[in-house]
Design a protein around this motif. Structure first.
Motif, mmCIF file in Angstrom:
data_model
loop_
_atom_site.group_PDB
_atom_site.id
_atom_site.type_symbol
_atom_site.label_atom_id
_atom_site.label_comp_id
_atom_site.label_asym_id
_atom_site.label_seq_id
_atom_site.Cartn_x
_atom_site.Cartn_y
_atom_site.Cartn_z
ATOM 1 N N ALA A 1 0.852 -1.195 0.000
ATOM 2 C CA ALA A 1 0.000 0.000 0.000
ATOM 3 C C ALA A 1 0.887 1.244 0.000
ATOM 4 O O ALA A 1 1.964 1.245 0.598
ATOM 5 C CB ALA A 1 -0.889 -0.005 1.235
ATOM 6 N N PRO A 2 0.454 2.312 -0.681
ATOM 7 C CA PRO A 2 1.278 3.523 -0.696
ATOM 8 C C PRO A 2 1.346 4.128 0.705
ATOM 9 O O PRO A 2 0.372 4.048 1.471
ATOM 10 C CB PRO A 2 0.533 4.451 -1.670
ATOM 11 N N PRO A 3 2.479 4.721 1.058
ATOM 12 C CA PRO A 3 2.607 5.303 2.397
ATOM 13 C C PRO A 3 1.708 6.528 2.534
ATOM 14 O O PRO A 3 1.382 7.199 1.559
ATOM 15 C CB PRO A 3 4.077 5.689 2.485
ATOM 16 N N SER B 1 0.662 10.152 3.032
ATOM 17 C CA SER B 1 1.404 11.340 2.626
ATOM 18 C C SER B 1 1.361 12.445 3.666
ATOM 19 O O SER B 1 2.255 13.265 3.751
ATOM 20 C CB SER B 1 0.856 11.869 1.294
#
Length: 151
Positions: free
Chosen positions: A97-99, A101
């Motif tokens: 999963a994208p970190p 922001s």
């Protein structure tokens, strides 16, 4: 002339010598038995562990099956009371999963306030440390409010 009578109580020195001799003999026999048994082989049943599977040598490179590169394999758990396992190809793992922001989405950690020697404190008897990691205690003065003091 005084008459010699037979003593009614046993001689304590002689009794102590006999007891010491018995204890020394028992210790010597125990030491010999321990030395004799120290070199004995342990029973085979106590030393045996689980059976180790044999690994067969891999086939020569020209007879080897084509390898599937990039496909991870998983080893399924062996069935109960057996020593074999099935190796099965597993699906590729999902992408991470994208970190997050924004910094607001992370939980903030509580900020530790270091104690200053001589400053007021709220809880008499509490312990803390200064910025130099010197231990201090919150103690009530003779008159006035409690303050941090060095231990």
């Amino acid at each position: 002339m005084p008459r010699h009578r037979k003593k009614t109580e046993p001689d304590r020195v002689l009794l102590a010598i006999k007891t010491a001799t018995f204890l020394a003999a028992a210790g010597l026999v125990t030491g010999i038995v321990l030395l004799v048994n120290a070199g004995a082989e342990p029973p085979a049943a106590a030393n045996s562990g689980p059976a180790v599977p044999r690994i067969s040598p891999s086939p020569p490179a020209d007879d080897a099956p084509p390898s599937q590169s990039g496909v991870p394999t998983a080893i399924a758990a062996p069935t109960l009371n057996t020593e074999t396992a099935n190796i099965v190809a597993s699906p590729p793992p999902a992408p991470p999963a994208p970190p997050a922001s924004s910094a607001a989405s992370r939980p903030s950690q509580p900020r530790f306030d270091f104690a200053e020697i001589g400053d007021r404190c709220d809880d008499p008897g509490a312990f803390s440390v200064t910025r130099d990691y010197e231990p201090v205690v919150c103690a009530r003065q003779q008159r006035g409010s409690p303050r941090w003091r060095a231990i």
